[in-house]
Design a protein around this motif. Structure first.
Motif, PDB file in Angstrom:
ATOM      1  N   UNK A   1      46.028  56.289  44.219  1.00 28.96           N
ATOM      2  CA  UNK A   1      45.402  55.871  42.966  1.00 28.96           C
ATOM      3  C   UNK A   1      46.237  54.817  42.251  1.00 28.96           C
ATOM      4  N   UNK A   2      47.542  54.985  42.259  1.00 23.99           N
ATOM      5  CA  UNK A   2      48.441  54.040  41.593  1.00 23.99           C
ATOM      6  C   UNK A   2      48.340  52.647  42.207  1.00 23.99           C
ATOM      7  N   UNK A   3      48.354  52.585  43.532  1.00 24.09           N
ATOM      8  CA  UNK A   3      48.285  51.288  44.212  1.00 24.09           C
ATOM      9  C   UNK A   3      46.928  50.626  43.976  1.00 24.09           C
ATOM     10  N   UNK A   4      45.873  51.405  44.090  1.00 29.37           N
ATOM     11  CA  UNK A   4      44.536  50.852  43.891  1.00 29.37           C
ATOM     12  C   UNK A   4      44.351  50.359  42.459  1.00 29.37           C
ATOM     13  N   UNK A   5      44.897  51.102  41.501  1.00 32.18           N
ATOM     14  CA  UNK A   5      44.824  50.670  40.105  1.00 32.18           C
ATOM     15  C   UNK A   5      45.559  49.342  39.914  1.00 32.18           C
ATOM     16  N   UNK A   6      46.676  49.184  40.602  1.00 31.15           N
ATOM     17  CA  UNK A   6      47.401  47.920  40.533  1.00 31.15           C
ATOM     18  C   UNK A   6      46.583  46.755  41.056  1.00 31.15           C
ATOM     19  N   UNK A   7      45.853  46.978  42.151  1.00 31.39           N
ATOM     20  CA  UNK A   7      44.994  45.923  42.693  1.00 31.39           C
ATOM     21  C   UNK A   7      43.899  45.538  41.694  1.00 31.39           C
ATOM     22  N   UNK A   8      43.353  46.532  41.049  1.00 28.20           N
ATOM     23  CA  UNK A   8      42.291  46.279  40.081  1.00 28.20           C
ATOM     24  C   UNK A   8      42.814  45.484  38.885  1.00 28.20           C
ATOM     25  N   UNK A   9      44.023  45.806  38.462  1.00 33.86           N
ATOM     26  CA  UNK A   9      44.608  45.090  37.322  1.00 33.86           C
ATOM     27  C   UNK A   9      45.041  43.681  37.696  1.00 33.86           C
ATOM     28  N   UNK A  10      45.566  43.522  38.912  1.00 32.03           N
ATOM     29  CA  UNK A  10      46.087  42.228  39.340  1.00 32.03           C
ATOM     30  C   UNK A  10      44.988  41.242  39.704  1.00 32.03           C
ATOM     31  N   UNK A  11      43.981  41.706  40.445  1.00 32.67           N
ATOM     32  CA  UNK A  11      42.955  40.810  40.974  1.00 32.67           C
ATOM     33  C   UNK A  11      41.555  41.098  40.448  1.00 32.67           C
ATOM     34  N   UNK A  12      41.426  42.077  39.550  1.00 32.92           N
ATOM     35  CA  UNK A  12      40.100  42.408  39.031  1.00 32.92           C
ATOM     36  C   UNK A  12      39.188  42.996  40.081  1.00 32.92           C
ATOM     37  N   UNK A  13      39.767  43.608  41.108  1.00 35.06           N
ATOM     38  CA  UNK A  13      38.959  44.139  42.200  1.00 35.06           C
ATOM     39  C   UNK A  13      38.019  45.230  41.697  1.00 35.06           C
ATOM     40  N   UNK A  14      36.858  45.331  42.324  1.00 33.51           N
ATOM     41  CA  UNK A  14      35.832  46.329  41.999  1.00 33.51           C
ATOM     42  C   UNK A  14      35.274  46.136  40.599  1.00 33.51           C
ATOM     43  N   UNK A  15      35.302  44.895  40.127  1.00 33.73           N
ATOM     44  CA  UNK A  15      34.795  44.612  38.781  1.00 33.73           C
ATOM     45  C   UNK A  15      34.186  43.213  38.741  1.00 33.73           C
ATOM     46  N   UNK A  16      33.435  42.905  37.676  1.00 33.97           N
ATOM     47  CA  UNK A  16      32.874  41.557  37.522  1.00 33.97           C
ATOM     48  C   UNK A  16      33.936  40.479  37.334  1.00 33.97           C
ATOM     49  N   UNK A  17      35.176  40.882  37.094  1.00 33.15           N
ATOM     50  CA  UNK A  17      36.247  39.925  36.821  1.00 33.15           C
ATOM     51  C   UNK A  17      37.093  39.649  38.059  1.00 33.15           C
ATOM     52  N   UNK A  18      36.550  39.887  39.212  1.00 34.33           N
ATOM     53  CA  UNK A  18      37.243  39.726  40.487  1.00 34.33           C
ATOM     54  C   UNK A  18      37.801  38.310  40.649  1.00 34.33           C
ATOM     55  N   UNK A  19      39.094  38.206  40.998  1.00 36.33           N
ATOM     56  CA  UNK A  19      39.706  36.913  41.327  1.00 36.33           C
ATOM     57  C   UNK A  19      39.173  36.471  42.683  1.00 36.33           C
ATOM     58  N   UNK A  20      38.668  35.240  42.771  1.00 38.76           N
ATOM     59  CA  UNK A  20      38.025  34.768  43.993  1.00 38.76           C
ATOM     60  C   UNK A  20      38.726  33.573  44.626  1.00 38.76           C
ATOM     61  N   UNK A  21      39.845  33.153  44.061  1.00 39.45           N
ATOM     62  CA  UNK A  21      40.665  32.107  44.660  1.00 39.45           C
ATOM     63  C   UNK A  21      42.128  32.491  44.477  1.00 39.45           C
ATOM     64  N   UNK A  22      42.915  32.298  45.544  1.00 35.65           N
ATOM     65  CA  UNK A  22      44.308  32.708  45.494  1.00 35.65           C
ATOM     66  C   UNK A  22      45.125  31.827  46.421  1.00 35.65           C
ATOM     67  N   UNK A  23      46.275  31.388  45.924  1.00 37.99           N
ATOM     68  CA  UNK A  23      47.161  30.574  46.761  1.00 37.99           C
ATOM     69  C   UNK A  23      48.279  31.415  47.372  1.00 37.99           C
ATOM     70  N   UNK A  24      48.542  32.604  46.806  1.00 35.54           N
ATOM     71  CA  UNK A  24      49.619  33.461  47.298  1.00 35.54           C
ATOM     72  C   UNK A  24      49.293  34.032  48.674  1.00 35.54           C
ATOM     73  N   UNK A  25      50.340  34.432  49.400  1.00 36.93           N
ATOM     74  CA  UNK A  25      50.207  35.108  50.688  1.00 36.93           C
ATOM     75  C   UNK A  25      51.032  36.400  50.596  1.00 36.93           C
ATOM     76  N   UNK A  26      50.456  37.470  50.037  1.00 34.00           N
ATOM     77  CA  UNK A  26      51.247  38.678  49.756  1.00 34.00           C
ATOM     78  C   UNK A  26      51.747  39.417  50.985  1.00 34.00           C
ATOM     79  N   UNK A  27      51.046  39.326  52.118  1.00 34.81           N
ATOM     80  CA  UNK A  27      51.457  40.033  53.331  1.00 34.81           C
ATOM     81  C   UNK A  27      51.948  39.015  54.356  1.00 34.81           C
ATOM     82  N   UNK A  28      53.082  39.290  54.956  1.00 32.34           N
ATOM     83  CA  UNK A  28      53.701  38.320  55.864  1.00 32.34           C
ATOM     84  C   UNK A  28      52.756  37.882  56.978  1.00 32.34           C
ATOM     85  N   UNK A  29      52.174  38.859  57.668  1.00 29.81           N
ATOM     86  CA  UNK A  29      51.270  38.541  58.774  1.00 29.81           C
ATOM     87  C   UNK A  29      49.984  39.343  58.648  1.00 29.81           C
TER      88      UNK A  29
END
Length: 291
Positions: free
Chosen positions: A49-77
């Protein structure tokens, strides 16, 4: 609001109206990737729950405020990182991916693929979010429908119909059958020419059976090891290239190798490469418990 059903660390989770309900316990006790990314040293319903909540706060996931463009590469591969870099290098034209609130999506812009996949976990089912669908359409994406349908086979058909030739399709290990169906479609299209540009990525492979691992090995180009012993034992032995040890990524074809190595080319940190018998990696560095 829309309801979404996802898997994270093997736990089944419902997200509705911004609320998170972890329905089952995680199936791994410890994951080296999640420990590195999120500082989770022991998996639990609370950690999920903690990790998923972080995703929602960071990228607006599962909401109308979803981030749809990103330049970062959070996972190495990660898959989206690999696809985005492949698009920038003109190795890939389009990707058939999955986004909550939209379902199956054909995307052709690297920053959009990067945003969709940055922290995407195993999406089982999703309901439409109008703002997400509109935002993706404005960015040139093709959606299967407005109902949030997830169907990667139909997504591949839609990408072909749109004129794309070098297409990456992501599937999950639990839907391994889709890889074979997509490969057959590619072979039958334009006298097999479409098959030359098709790349299949298998992600979210926790709890993959040995039978499904064999299906993935026969049809996929790149497969993520996740916390799956069958993937390591069946696919790892057939791989031409492995990148990573704790969560290995296996390239099974020359095109798969090309995309992995292209990601390595754009990776800013130091790497080491050497000959080895695959799969490679000490047991103590693997997720606990492997399924």
């Amino acid at each position: 609001m829309a309801e979404h059903l996802v898997e994270m660390a093997g736990a089944l989770v419902r997200v509705k109206d911004g609320e998170i309900e972890v329905l089952t316990d995680p199936k791994v006790r410890w994951c080296p990737l999640r420990a590195s990314l999120y500082g989770i040293e022991e998996e639990s319903r609370t950690a999920v729950e903690l990790v998923l909540r972080g995703h929602m706060e960071e990228l607006g996931m599962y909401s109308p405020h979803r981030v749809l463009e990103l330049s970062d590469r959070p996972v190495s591969f990660g898959a989206s990182e690999m696809i985005a870099d492949g698009m920038k290098a003109a190795i890939v034209d389009a990707a058939v991916v999955v986004c909550e609130g939209a379902g199956t999506v054909v995307a052709a812009r690297p920053e959009v693929v990067a945003a969709i996949g940055a922290h995407m976990t195993g999406l089982v089912r999703t309901e439409p979010i109008e703002e997400v669908q509109a935002g993706l359409s404005e960015r040139g994406c093709i959606l299967l429908d407005d109902r949030g349908t997830i169907d990667q086979v139909e997504g591949y058909k839609r990408a072909l119909a749109a004129g794309y030739e070098r297409i990456v399709v992501t599937i999950t290990g639990k839907r391994a059958f889709e890889a074979g169906e997509i490969r057959k479609l590619a072979s039958a299209s334009a006298c097999g020419q479409a098959g030359e540009g098709l790349v299949i990525f298998a992600v979210h492979n926790l709890c993959v059976s040995e039978e499904d691992a064999r299906l993935l090995a026969e049809s996929c180009d790149v497969v993520w090891g996740c916390a799956s012993r069958p993937v390591r034992e069946v696919i790892g032995k057939r791989a031409k290239l492995q990148i990573g040890i704790s969560i290995p990524v296996y390239a099974l074809t020359d095109m798969g190798k090309r995309l992995v190595l292209n990601r390595a080319l754009h990776f800013d940190e130091s790497l080491v490469m050497h000959r080895a018998t695959l799969p490679f990696g000490p047991e103590e560095k693997q997720p606990d418990t492997l399924s």
